[in-house]
Design a protein around this motif. Structure first.
Motif, PDB file in Angstrom:
ATOM      1  N   UNK A   1       1.292   1.153 -52.433  1.00 27.14           N
ATOM      2  CA  UNK A   1       0.054   1.655 -53.043  1.00 27.14           C
ATOM      3  C   UNK A   1      -0.997   1.942 -51.977  1.00 27.14           C
ATOM      4  N   UNK A   2      -1.094   1.062 -50.977  1.00 27.72           N
ATOM      5  CA  UNK A   2      -2.053   1.277 -49.897  1.00 27.72           C
ATOM      6  C   UNK A   2      -1.693   2.546 -49.128  1.00 27.72           C
ATOM      7  N   UNK A   3      -0.407   2.717 -48.820  1.00 24.93           N
ATOM      8  CA  UNK A   3       0.014   3.928 -48.105  1.00 24.93           C
ATOM      9  C   UNK A   3      -0.284   5.188 -48.915  1.00 24.93           C
ATOM     10  N   UNK A   4      -0.023   5.124 -50.217  1.00 30.42           N
ATOM     11  CA  UNK A   4      -0.302   6.271 -51.076  1.00 30.42           C
ATOM     12  C   UNK A   4      -1.796   6.587 -51.099  1.00 30.42           C
ATOM     13  N   UNK A   5      -2.612   5.538 -51.213  1.00 33.57           N
ATOM     14  CA  UNK A   5      -4.071   5.750 -51.223  1.00 33.57           C
ATOM     15  C   UNK A   5      -4.540   6.351 -49.902  1.00 33.57           C
TER      16      UNK A   5
END
Length: 108
Positions: free
Chosen positions: A57-61
């Motif tokens: 999720x952090x990478x996607x954000x």
């Protein structure tokens, strides 16, 4: 239904009050027949999965933020280029005007 003869909708194949197997969530602390080691292992696996999901999720954000920032930067850059080209066109027009004035003064 269509040609089933029961008149019941197709989705009502499950008994009422029973959740589908894929919708059940297992709580390792209340599951009968598990040893303490198995419970601990299940909790560790869930924690690891949660951590991996959080990382994704952090990478996607960060990816979405980078694309957004890039679009904004490109937009500001292209707008400043347009303004630069407008200034350049005004200078060219002024130079043409001066050249016309010189030509007229030389002709007279």
């Amino acid at each position: 239904g269509q040609g089933h003869g029961t008149g019941a909708p197709l989705m009502a194949a499950q008994e009422p009050g029973r959740e589908a197997a894929f919708a059940q969530r297992i709580d390792p602390r209340r599951e009968p027949g598990l040893s303490p080691e198995q419970r601990l292992h299940m909790e560790q696996v869930e924690r690891a999965l949660r951590r991996r999901l959080r990382g994704r999720n952090v990478l996607l954000a960060l990816g979405i933020g980078a694309v957004t920032a890039g679009i904004y930067a490109y937009t500001f850059y292209s707008v400043s280029q347009e303004r630069f080209l407008d200034d350049l066109e005004q200078e060219v027009e002024a130079a043409r005007e001066r050249a016309r004035e010189r030509a007229q003064s030389a002709a007279s």
